[in-house]
Design a protein around this motif. Structure first.
Motif, PDB file in Angstrom:
ATOM      1  N   VAL A   1       0.811  -0.933   0.147  1.00 34.62           N
ATOM      2  CA  VAL A   1       0.222   0.162  -0.213  1.00 34.62           C
ATOM      3  C   VAL A   1       1.297   1.427  -0.121  1.00 34.62           C
ATOM      4  N   ARG A   2       2.014   1.531   0.023  1.00 34.84           N
ATOM      5  CA  ARG A   2       2.650   2.149  -0.102  1.00 34.84           C
ATOM      6  C   ARG A   2       2.873   3.439  -1.129  1.00 34.84           C
ATOM      7  N   TYR A   3       2.141   2.790  -2.249  1.00 32.56           N
ATOM      8  CA  TYR A   3       1.464   3.634  -3.306  1.00 32.56           C
ATOM      9  C   TYR A   3       0.596   3.574  -3.485  1.00 32.56           C
ATOM     10  N   ASP A   4      -0.636   3.228  -3.262  1.00 37.41           N
ATOM     11  CA  ASP A   4      -1.774   2.918  -2.744  1.00 37.41           C
ATOM     12  C   ASP A   4      -2.325   2.564  -1.808  1.00 37.41           C
ATOM     13  N   PRO A   5      -2.421   3.359  -0.786  1.00 40.29           N
ATOM     14  CA  PRO A   5      -2.662   4.110   0.660  1.00 40.29           C
ATOM     15  C   PRO A   5      -4.245   3.451   1.117  1.00 40.29           C
ATOM     16  N   ASP A   6      -4.946   3.433  -0.005  1.00 43.57           N
ATOM     17  CA  ASP A   6      -6.346   3.442   0.078  1.00 43.57           C
ATOM     18  C   ASP A   6      -7.067   1.920  -0.402  1.00 43.57           C
ATOM     19  N   ARG A   7      -6.232   1.920  -1.192  1.00 40.74           N
ATOM     20  CA  ARG A   7      -6.454   0.282  -1.108  1.00 40.74           C
ATOM     21  C   ARG A   7      -7.986   0.209  -2.039  1.00 40.74           C
ATOM     22  N   ALA A   8      -7.820   0.870  -3.095  1.00 36.72           N
ATOM     23  CA  ALA A   8      -8.871   1.369  -4.489  1.00 36.72           C
ATOM     24  C   ALA A   8      -8.990   0.637  -5.455  1.00 36.72           C
ATOM     25  N   GLY A   9      -7.293  -0.710  -5.131  1.00 37.62           N
ATOM     26  CA  GLY A   9      -7.118  -1.812  -6.325  1.00 37.62           C
ATOM     27  C   GLY A   9      -6.561  -0.469  -7.788  1.00 37.62           C
ATOM     28  N   GLY A  10      -6.534  -1.221  -8.792  1.00 40.08           N
ATOM     29  CA  GLY A  10      -5.607  -1.093  -9.933  1.00 40.08           C
ATOM     30  C   GLY A  10      -4.287  -0.421  -9.891  1.00 40.08           C
ATOM     31  N   PRO A  11      -2.873  -0.588 -10.727  1.00 38.38           N
ATOM     32  CA  PRO A  11      -2.232  -0.416 -11.303  1.00 38.38           C
ATOM     33  C   PRO A  11      -1.125   0.132 -10.043  1.00 38.38           C
ATOM     34  N   ALA A  12      -1.471   0.864  -9.550  1.00 42.47           N
ATOM     35  CA  ALA A  12      -0.263   1.232  -8.325  1.00 42.47           C
ATOM     36  C   ALA A  12      -1.013   0.675  -7.340  1.00 42.47           C
ATOM     37  N   GLU A  13      -1.295  -1.141  -7.284  1.00 44.65           N
ATOM     38  CA  GLU A  13      -1.367  -1.228  -5.955  1.00 44.65           C
ATOM     39  C   GLU A  13      -0.174  -1.823  -5.845  1.00 44.65           C
ATOM     40  N   GLY A  14       0.387  -2.496  -7.199  1.00 44.74           N
ATOM     41  CA  GLY A  14       1.582  -3.971  -7.027  1.00 44.74           C
ATOM     42  C   GLY A  14       3.604  -2.218  -7.265  1.00 44.74           C
ATOM     43  N   LEU A  15       3.051  -0.967  -7.037  1.00 45.79           N
ATOM     44  CA  LEU A  15       4.056  -0.627  -7.890  1.00 45.79           C
ATOM     45  C   LEU A  15       5.327  -0.679  -6.493  1.00 45.79           C
ATOM     46  N   GLY A  16       5.140  -0.179  -5.901  1.00 47.01           N
ATOM     47  CA  GLY A  16       6.401  -0.793  -4.755  1.00 47.01           C
ATOM     48  C   GLY A  16       6.812  -1.348  -5.096  1.00 47.01           C
ATOM     49  N   PHE A  17       5.991  -3.115  -5.430  1.00 43.44           N
ATOM     50  CA  PHE A  17       6.822  -4.149  -5.745  1.00 43.44           C
ATOM     51  C   PHE A  17       7.645  -3.710  -7.174  1.00 43.44           C
ATOM     52  N   GLY A  18       8.201  -2.798  -8.378  1.00 47.18           N
ATOM     53  CA  GLY A  18       8.364  -2.814  -9.261  1.00 47.18           C
ATOM     54  C   GLY A  18       9.454  -1.444  -8.706  1.00 47.18           C
ATOM     55  N   ILE A  19       8.900  -1.172  -7.874  1.00 46.45           N
ATOM     56  CA  ILE A  19      10.022  -0.179  -7.839  1.00 46.45           C
ATOM     57  C   ILE A  19      11.795  -0.745  -7.090  1.00 46.45           C
ATOM     58  N   ASP A  20      11.196  -1.728  -6.063  1.00 48.56           N
ATOM     59  CA  ASP A  20      11.733  -2.004  -5.435  1.00 48.56           C
ATOM     60  C   ASP A  20      12.810  -3.143  -6.152  1.00 48.56           C
ATOM     61  N   ARG A  21      12.172  -3.660  -6.994  1.00 48.90           N
ATOM     62  CA  ARG A  21      13.175  -4.409  -8.049  1.00 48.90           C
ATOM     63  C   ARG A  21      14.498  -3.262  -8.576  1.00 48.90           C
ATOM     64  N   ILE A  22      13.410  -2.314  -9.539  1.00 53.29           N
ATOM     65  CA  ILE A  22      14.034  -1.298 -10.563  1.00 53.29           C
ATOM     66  C   ILE A  22      15.566  -1.111  -9.146  1.00 53.29           C
ATOM     67  N   LEU A  23      15.311  -0.922  -8.134  1.00 50.14           N
ATOM     68  CA  LEU A  23      16.199  -0.396  -7.133  1.00 50.14           C
ATOM     69  C   LEU A  23      17.505  -1.095  -6.840  1.00 50.14           C
ATOM     70  N   ASP A  24      16.366  -2.543  -6.539  1.00 45.29           N
ATOM     71  CA  ASP A  24      17.758  -3.564  -6.484  1.00 45.29           C
ATOM     72  C   ASP A  24      18.812  -3.873  -7.769  1.00 45.29           C
ATOM     73  N   GLY A  25      17.892  -3.447  -8.802  1.00 42.80           N
ATOM     74  CA  GLY A  25      19.112  -3.866 -10.211  1.00 42.80           C
ATOM     75  C   GLY A  25      20.211  -2.352  -9.605  1.00 42.80           C
ATOM     76  N   ILE A  26      19.934  -1.453  -9.787  1.00 46.14           N
ATOM     77  CA  ILE A  26      20.706   0.032  -9.967  1.00 46.14           C
ATOM     78  C   ILE A  26      22.294  -0.942  -8.942  1.00 46.14           C
ATOM     79  N   GLU A  27      21.327  -1.538  -7.646  1.00 46.87           N
ATOM     80  CA  GLU A  27      22.296  -2.101  -6.529  1.00 46.87           C
ATOM     81  C   GLU A  27      23.419  -2.843  -6.817  1.00 46.87           C
ATOM     82  N   ALA A  28      23.186  -3.997  -7.182  1.00 46.94           N
ATOM     83  CA  ALA A  28      23.357  -4.829  -7.869  1.00 46.94           C
ATOM     84  C   ALA A  28      24.574  -4.302  -8.927  1.00 46.94           C
TER      85      ALA A  28
END
Length: 266
Positions: free
Chosen positions: A231-258
C-alpha cells in the motif's frame, strides 16, 4: 487568426518561454496589459484540475478570467505554450530534500511517492504530450532532487539520468492507467477493485486452464482473502495498477544496487 495547435517550437524556444518573465508580455499597441502570464496559467491549471485537460482552451481560460480570448494571446501566443507552462506550474510543490541518513534507496522511493502524489493532485499531467525532458524551473528542481538520490550508489551521470527516466516512465504510465481505469469504473458505477475482480472471474469462466495455466493461476489470486497488499503507493487500497507499484520500484532499485556493486568490485 492564431491557431491553438501550431507546429512544435524548438527546445530553445521552450526554455526561453519557461524561464522568461512571467509578468505582462512586452509592450504592444493597444490597452495596457492588466493580466499576468502566471494568472493565466493558474486559471488553466484550476480548469484542468476540475474538468480535465480536454476542457482547457484559450477561450475557456479567458472566460474564467473575465477576458476575451484574443486578450490572452498578448501573453501566451499558443495553446501548446500554455500546456508547457501548466506542466511546470503543477510541479510547484517542493521536492524531497537530501536525507540526513544517506539512505539513497529511501530517498529515491520518497521521490517516487511524491511524484505519484503530484500526478494524483493533477491527473491531467499524465495525458500531456511529451515533447522532451523537463525544461522549466520547477521541473528542473524535481529532476535535481531525483538525480541527487539515484546517483548516490555510484551510477555515472548519464546512467543516473537514464534510470530516472525509467522510473518516471513507470510512474507516469502507471498513474495514466489508474486515471483511465478509475474513470471507466466511475462510468460503470462500480469501485475500481470490484471491476478487477469481475474481470478476473469473467475470464476464469471462459479460459481453459490447460491452454492458459499461467494466466489462470494469476487470476485465481486476484481478490484472494489474506493476499498481501503493498500500500505504499495505494494507501486507500482502491485496487488498480498502483497497488503493485512498490514491488516494481523495489526491483528497479535492486538492479541499480547490483550494477553499482559489480562496478565497485571491478
Amino acid at each position: 487568426m492564431t491557431s491553438e495547435q501550431p507546429a512544435p517550437t524548438s527546445p530553445t524556444d521552450e526554455i526561453r518561454l519557461l524561464w522568461g518573465d512571467h509578468g505582462p508580455a512586452p509592450v504592444r499597441r493597444g490597452p495596457r496589459p492588466k493580466l499576468t502570464r502566471s494568472e493565466i496559467v493558474a486559471a488553466a491549471v484550476r480548469l484542468a484540475d476540475t474538468e480535465g485537460l480536454g476542457a482547457v482552451s484559450m477561450q475557456r481560460v479567458a472566460g474564467a478570467l473575465g477576458y476575451t480570448t484574443m486578450s490572452l494571446y498578448r501573453y501566451i501566443e499558443r495553446k501548446d505554450d500554455l500546456l508547457l507552462l501548466m506542466a511546470d506550474a503543477a510541479m510547484e510543490a517542493t521536492p524531497p530534500g537530501p536525507r540526513e541518513d544517506g539512505d539513497w534507496r529511501a530517498g529515491v522511493e520518497e521521490w517516487c511517492q511524491e511524484v505519484v502524489a503530484l500526478y494524483r493532485a493533477h491527473p491531467w499531467m499524465v495525458r500531456l504530450p511529451v515533447s522532451g525532458p523537463p525544461s522549466g524551473p520547477n521541473g528542473i528542481r524535481w529532476t535535481e532532487a531525483g538525480l541527487r538520490e539515484i546517483s548516490a550508489p555510484g551510477l555515472g551521470r548519464l546512467e543516473s539520468l537514464q534510470m530516472l527516466l525509467v522510473l518516471n516512465t513507470v510512474l507516469r504510465e502507471t498513474l495514466r492507467m489508474e486515471v483511465e481505469m478509475s474513470q471507466a469504473a466511475e462510468r460503470r458505477g462500480t469501485p475500481l477493485g470490484e471491476g478487477e475482480n469481475a474481470w478476473a472471474q469473467g475470464l476464469l469462466g471462459v479460459l481453459d486452464p490447460a491452454e492458459s495455466p499461467t494466466v489462470t493461476g494469476v487470476l485465481d489470486r486476484i481478490g484472494t482473502e489474506g493476499q498481501e497488499l503493498d500500500v505504499r503507493y495505494d494507501p486507500d487500497r482502491a485496487g488498480g495498477p498502483a497497488e503493485g507499484l512498490g514491488f516494481g520500484i523495489d526491483r528497479i532499485l535492486d538492479g541499480i544496487e547490483a550494477h553499482a556493486r559489480r562496478r565497485t568490485r571491478t
